[in-house]
Scaffold this active site. Structure first.
Site, PDB file in Angstrom:
ATOM      1  N   ARG A  53      -4.293 -11.035  -4.188  1.00 35.23           N
ATOM      2  CA  ARG A  53      -4.845  -9.761  -3.725  1.00 35.23           C
ATOM      3  C   ARG A  53      -5.532  -8.942  -4.826  1.00 35.23           C
ATOM      4  NH1 ARG A  53      -0.428  -7.068   0.364  1.00 35.23           N
ATOM      5  NH2 ARG A  53      -1.006  -8.462   2.043  1.00 35.23           N
TER       6      ARG A  53
ATOM      7  N   GLU B  40       2.767 -17.094   4.624  1.00 37.41           N
ATOM      8  CA  GLU B  40       1.823 -16.109   4.092  1.00 37.41           C
ATOM      9  C   GLU B  40       1.417 -16.503   2.694  1.00 37.41           C
ATOM     10  OE1 GLU B  40       3.143 -12.074   4.083  1.00 37.41           O
ATOM     11  OE2 GLU B  40       2.543 -11.747   6.152  1.00 37.41           O
TER      12      GLU B  40
ATOM     13  N   HIS C 228      -2.736   0.254  -0.623  1.00 37.24           N
ATOM     14  CA  HIS C 228      -1.907  -0.370   0.397  1.00 37.24           C
ATOM     15  C   HIS C 228      -0.419  -0.170   0.129  1.00 37.24           C
ATOM     16  CE1 HIS C 228      -1.089  -3.001   3.691  1.00 37.24           C
ATOM     17  NE2 HIS C 228      -0.586  -3.973   2.966  1.00 37.24           N
TER      18      HIS C 228
ATOM     19  N   HIS D 159      -5.299  -3.310  -1.127  1.00 38.57           N
ATOM     20  CA  HIS D 159      -5.630  -4.430  -0.249  1.00 38.57           C
ATOM     21  C   HIS D 159      -7.139  -4.639  -0.342  1.00 38.57           C
ATOM     22  CE1 HIS D 159      -5.896  -7.146   3.091  1.00 38.57           C
ATOM     23  NE2 HIS D 159      -4.583  -7.192   3.137  1.00 38.57           N
TER      24      HIS D 159
ATOM     25  N   ARG E 200       3.347  -6.534  -5.646  1.00 42.96           N
ATOM     26  CA  ARG E 200       4.285  -6.877  -4.574  1.00 42.96           C
ATOM     27  C   ARG E 200       3.899  -8.188  -3.901  1.00 42.96           C
ATOM     28  NH1 ARG E 200       4.097  -5.326   1.452  1.00 42.96           N
ATOM     29  NH2 ARG E 200       1.895  -5.318   0.951  1.00 42.96           N
TER      30      ARG E 200
HETATM   31  C1  LIG Z   1      -1.053  -1.399   7.394  1.00 41.84           C
HETATM   32  C2  LIG Z   1       0.186  -1.840   6.683  1.00 41.84           C
HETATM   33  C3  LIG Z   1       0.697  -3.111   6.882  1.00 41.84           C
HETATM   34  C4  LIG Z   1       1.858  -3.522   6.222  1.00 41.84           C
HETATM   35  N1  LIG Z   1       2.374  -4.761   6.489  1.00 41.84           N
HETATM   36  C5  LIG Z   1       3.556  -5.112   5.904  1.00 41.84           C
HETATM   37  C6  LIG Z   1       4.195  -6.341   6.253  1.00 41.84           C
HETATM   38  O1  LIG Z   1       3.723  -7.077   7.104  1.00 41.84           O
HETATM   39  N2  LIG Z   1       5.360  -6.669   5.625  1.00 41.84           N
HETATM   40  C7  LIG Z   1       5.935  -5.854   4.670  1.00 41.84           C
HETATM   41  O2  LIG Z   1       6.982  -6.199   4.123  1.00 41.84           O
HETATM   42  N3  LIG Z   1       5.357  -4.687   4.352  1.00 41.84           N
HETATM   43  C8  LIG Z   1       4.201  -4.290   4.949  1.00 41.84           C
HETATM   44  N4  LIG Z   1       3.646  -3.086   4.627  1.00 41.84           N
HETATM   45  C9  LIG Z   1       4.378  -2.195   3.719  1.00 41.84           C
HETATM   46  C10 LIG Z   1       5.583  -1.607   4.469  1.00 41.84           C
HETATM   47  O3  LIG Z   1       5.204  -1.296   5.781  1.00 41.84           O
HETATM   48  C11 LIG Z   1       6.118  -0.342   3.792  1.00 41.84           C
HETATM   49  O4  LIG Z   1       6.286  -0.541   2.437  1.00 41.84           O
HETATM   50  C12 LIG Z   1       7.466   0.057   4.370  1.00 41.84           C
HETATM   51  O5  LIG Z   1       7.372   0.122   5.770  1.00 41.84           O
HETATM   52  C13 LIG Z   1       7.911   1.402   3.827  1.00 41.84           C
HETATM   53  O6  LIG Z   1       9.020   1.839   4.575  1.00 41.84           O
HETATM   54  P1  LIG Z   1       9.665   3.235   4.224  1.00 41.84           P
HETATM   55  O7  LIG Z   1      10.764   3.458   5.192  1.00 41.84           O
HETATM   56  O8  LIG Z   1       9.971   3.295   2.783  1.00 41.84           O
HETATM   57  O9  LIG Z   1       8.481   4.308   4.452  1.00 41.84           O
HETATM   58  P2  LIG Z   1       7.684   4.665   5.775  1.00 41.84           P
HETATM   59  O10 LIG Z   1       7.812   3.650   6.812  1.00 41.84           O
HETATM   60  O11 LIG Z   1       6.301   5.043   5.353  1.00 41.84           O
HETATM   61  O12 LIG Z   1       8.440   5.977   6.309  1.00 41.84           O
HETATM   62  C14 LIG Z   1       8.373   7.194   5.598  1.00 41.84           C
HETATM   63  C15 LIG Z   1       8.959   8.290   6.452  1.00 41.84           C
HETATM   64  O13 LIG Z   1       9.130   9.476   5.687  1.00 41.84           O
HETATM   65  C16 LIG Z   1       8.681  10.598   6.420  1.00 41.84           C
HETATM   66  N5  LIG Z   1       8.374  11.656   5.445  1.00 41.84           N
HETATM   67  C17 LIG Z   1       7.499  11.597   4.414  1.00 41.84           C
HETATM   68  N6  LIG Z   1       7.558  12.755   3.715  1.00 41.84           N
HETATM   69  C18 LIG Z   1       8.476  13.546   4.325  1.00 41.84           C
HETATM   70  C19 LIG Z   1       8.971  14.853   4.077  1.00 41.84           C
HETATM   71  N7  LIG Z   1       8.542  15.597   3.039  1.00 41.84           N
HETATM   72  N8  LIG Z   1       9.917  15.362   4.910  1.00 41.84           N
HETATM   73  C20 LIG Z   1      10.370  14.634   5.976  1.00 41.84           C
HETATM   74  N9  LIG Z   1       9.930  13.379   6.255  1.00 41.84           N
HETATM   75  C21 LIG Z   1       9.001  12.848   5.422  1.00 41.84           C
HETATM   76  C22 LIG Z   1       7.511  10.055   7.228  1.00 41.84           C
HETATM   77  O14 LIG Z   1       7.209  10.882   8.324  1.00 41.84           O
HETATM   78  C23 LIG Z   1       8.089   8.706   7.637  1.00 41.84           C
HETATM   79  O15 LIG Z   1       8.950   8.878   8.748  1.00 41.84           O
HETATM   80  C24 LIG Z   1       2.490  -2.654   5.296  1.00 41.84           C
HETATM   81  C25 LIG Z   1       1.977  -1.386   5.084  1.00 41.84           C
HETATM   82  C26 LIG Z   1       0.847  -0.959   5.773  1.00 41.84           C
HETATM   83  C27 LIG Z   1       0.339   0.434   5.526  1.00 41.84           C
END
Ligand SMILES: Cc1cc2nc3c(=O)[nH]c(=O)nc-3n(C[C@H](O)[C@H](O)[C@H](O)COP(=O)(O)OP(=O)(O)OC[C@H]3O[C@@H](n4cnc5c(N)ncnc54)[C@H](O)[C@@H]3O)c2cc1C
Length: 516
Positions: A277, A117, A336, A232, A371
């Site tokens: 980016r 990447e 993003h 992004h 990032r």
């Molecule tokens: C389109 C896209 C592509 C990406 N591609 C990549 C990639 O290829 N590689 C990479 O490293 N990163 C990538 N990222 C970034 C990465 O996906 C995220 O940073 C990472 O998945 C975040 O994980 P998380 O568990 O912190 O949050 P999330 O996966 O967003 O999970 C958050 C959770 O909290 C819950 N929640 C929120 N508020 C509350 C509340 N008040 N009460 C109860 N539940 C709540 C939500 O329902 C969800 O279940 C990408 C992001 C996007 C949007």
């Protein structure tokens, strides 16, 4: 008034993305109550991740090289000790994910396939199901959660407030759909993801609007580096929410950025379409501000190639009525990723006793001002594990049961905040715009309005952006275009943000009153 539920010593984990699931699984056999507002596998950025997880697994790679790429992307602001520890934990974390059932893509010899990447010096991106990696990882972990007796899953449950006594957590107030409940617990983990839903245009699920940051800030926890929001540069400008990604890989294969006249507007920018980016996002945004539209032109790639190499992107474009083989793809910058978040140490501890945070909601210092792609899934998986380890190693401090919370929380609607934050705290910022936004967000944040929590987080981002009088990484101030000589992290509590708001914008309401 809410009902009170004694969790019997369970840890409450808020969030069902990668960070929350890893924390819950790694805590087993300790009892965990896992609260998530959407069903597992839906409404989480983790599910949308296309690229994969970065880990130095290749024979020609090592963690020092991964660290160097991470620090270069972070523009002087990474915490190098934290970054070194997280990238060093990458290979073991990939093994751990496999033990939880994640099937990473392998070649004919059975070796894990390593993708390349932008800004990574080596092939080090592991995928699970090609460009649907996030879905593949989450499905496997959700299955494992279902098989883990120590985890009680509460879906459709929205955490609304933390109950705190003398800077220590005693409970979580949540809306369960069937009524409001105060879960009595002295250990809470916030893993609620990012803040893209606070903006008009984002690749994040609409429900990712920083609720965890509001919970922590109202509980008195310090935030860090909130002003650093990654845009992004090439989200498909096809309407709907979230916007779909047209990944760097398409530019990597030779697609160019043009405007509605067909002019290639990045030709004179160093690195052109393959610049970092933030550089591409600023160029696209400036061109749009000058009255143009922006397109990604992939017509120089043969039609068959586009469809074969980028089946997901081709399908997304076709769903929006665009054939990338014959038409330029309309694009725009979109929020993003949030580098800032709840300030945590390397164990995931916040400044409030009994409160941990991990994943995108937390700011560990790994990403600095920008990032490196695919480092965020890595961070979520690694730090979820570390939080679990720290909780398991920490003696419980039994605190008084919380009184049932009587605070009124009038739903949570980010819609009024989106245009304000998008205008002021977008790709390019300046003091006038940020002050105007603070003036609009401050009364909303202090009111019992449904937009109060989103406005509070938006206000803190705006104040952090006003306080950082330099341009660095993803934070670009047109009135302070240069980097400060020394890179400094910036922490911010809610009280400090409100005090700063009064300094930057005179005549604001002073007291938080009941809305806190
Ligand atoms: C389109 C896209 C592509 C990406 N591609 C990549 C990639 O290829 N590689 C990479 O490293 N990163 C990538 N990222 C970034 C990465 O996906 C995220 O940073 C990472 O998945 C975040 O994980 P998380 O568990 O912190 O949050 P999330 O996966 O967003 O999970 C958050 C959770 O909290 C819950 N929640 C929120 N508020 C509350 C509340 N008040 N009460 C109860 N539940 C709540 C939500 O329902 C969800 O279940 C990408 C992001 C996007 C949007």
């Amino acid at each position: 008034m809410s009902a009170r539920y004694d969790t019997g010593g369970a840890v409450v984990v808020i969030g069902g993305g990668l960070a929350g699931l890893m924390t819950a699984l790694r805590l087993s056999p300790q009892p965990v109550l896992l609260l998530t507002k959407a069903p597992l596998g839906a409404e989480a950025s983790s599910v949308l991740a296309q690229g994969g997880v970065a880990a130095a697994l290749g024979a020609d790679d090592d963690t020092a090289l991964h660290l160097a790429d991470t620090l270069a992307a972070g523009d002087g602001l990474c915490d190098s000790d934290v970054a070194a520890a997280i990238v060093a934990a990458g290979p073991a974390t990939i093994e751990q994910l496999q033990r939880f059932g994640v099937a990473f893509d392998r070649d004919a010899d059975g070796e894990i396939v390593l993708g390349l990447e932008a800004a990574h010096a080596r092939r080090r991106i592991v995928h699970a199901g090609g460009d649907a990696s996030g879905r593949g990882i989450l499905q496997a972990l959700a299955r494992k959660v279902g098989e883990t007796a120590s985890i009680t899953l509460c879906e459709a449950t929205v955490a609304q407030r933390l109950v705190v006594d003398d800077n220590a957590v005693t409970g979580v107030l949540a809306d369960t759909g069937a009524g409001r409940v105060t879960f009595a617990t002295d250990r809470v983990v916030i893993a609620t993801g990012g803040i893209g839903g606070l903006y008009l245009h984002s690749t994040n699920p609409a429900g990712s609007f920083g609720q965890g940051l509001a919970l922590a800030a109202r509980a008195g926890a310090a935030m860090a580096d909130l002003e650093f929001v990654q845009f992004h540069p090439t989200a498909l400008d096809g309407g709907g929410y979230p916007l779909k990604l047209v990944s760097e890989a398409v530019r990597g294969e030779g697609a160019i950025l043009v405007d509605e006249t067909g002019a290639r507007f990045m030709a004179n920018v160093p690195g052109a379409e393959l610049a970092p980016r933030d550089v591409v996002a600023r160029a696209v945004w400036r061109h749009m501000q000058a009255g143009h539209r922006a397109f990604l032109d992939a017509r120089s790639l043969s039609g068959a190639d586009v469809a074969r190499r980028f089946p997901t992107i081709t399908a997304l474009c076709r769903a929006a009525g665009i054939d990338p083989a014959t038409q330029p793809i309309p694009i725009r910058p979109a929020v993003h990723y949030h580098m800032g978040g709840i300030a945590v140490d390397i164990r995931g501890r916040t400044s409030v006793d009994g409160l941990w945070a991990c994943g995108e909601a937390a700011c560990t210092g790994l990403h600095g001002a920008n990032r490196l792609a695919s480092n965020s899934l890595l961070e979520a998986a690694v730090c979820g594990g570390w939080v679990a380890r720290d909780i398991a190693a920490t003696d419980r401090v039994r605190r008084r049961m919380p009184a049932t919370a009587s605070v009124t929380v009038a739903g949570c609607d980010p819609a009024p905040v989106r245009p304000i934050l998008s205008r002021a705290a977008g790709v390019l910022r300046d003091a006038d715009g940020l002050r105007t936004a603070a003036r609009a967000l401050h009364p909303l944040a202090l009111s019992p309005h449904p937009a109060s929590d989103p406005a509070l987080v938006g206000l803190m981002i705006v104040i952090a952006a006003l306080r950082r009088q330099e341009s660095r990484g993803a934070h670009a101030r047109t009135d302070f275009p240069d980097r400060a000589p020394v890179a400094r992290h910036a922490t911010l509590s809610l009280d400090e943000a409100l005090a700063s708001a009064r300094e930057f914008v005179p005549n604001l309401v002073h007291s938080l009153g009941e809305s806190r």
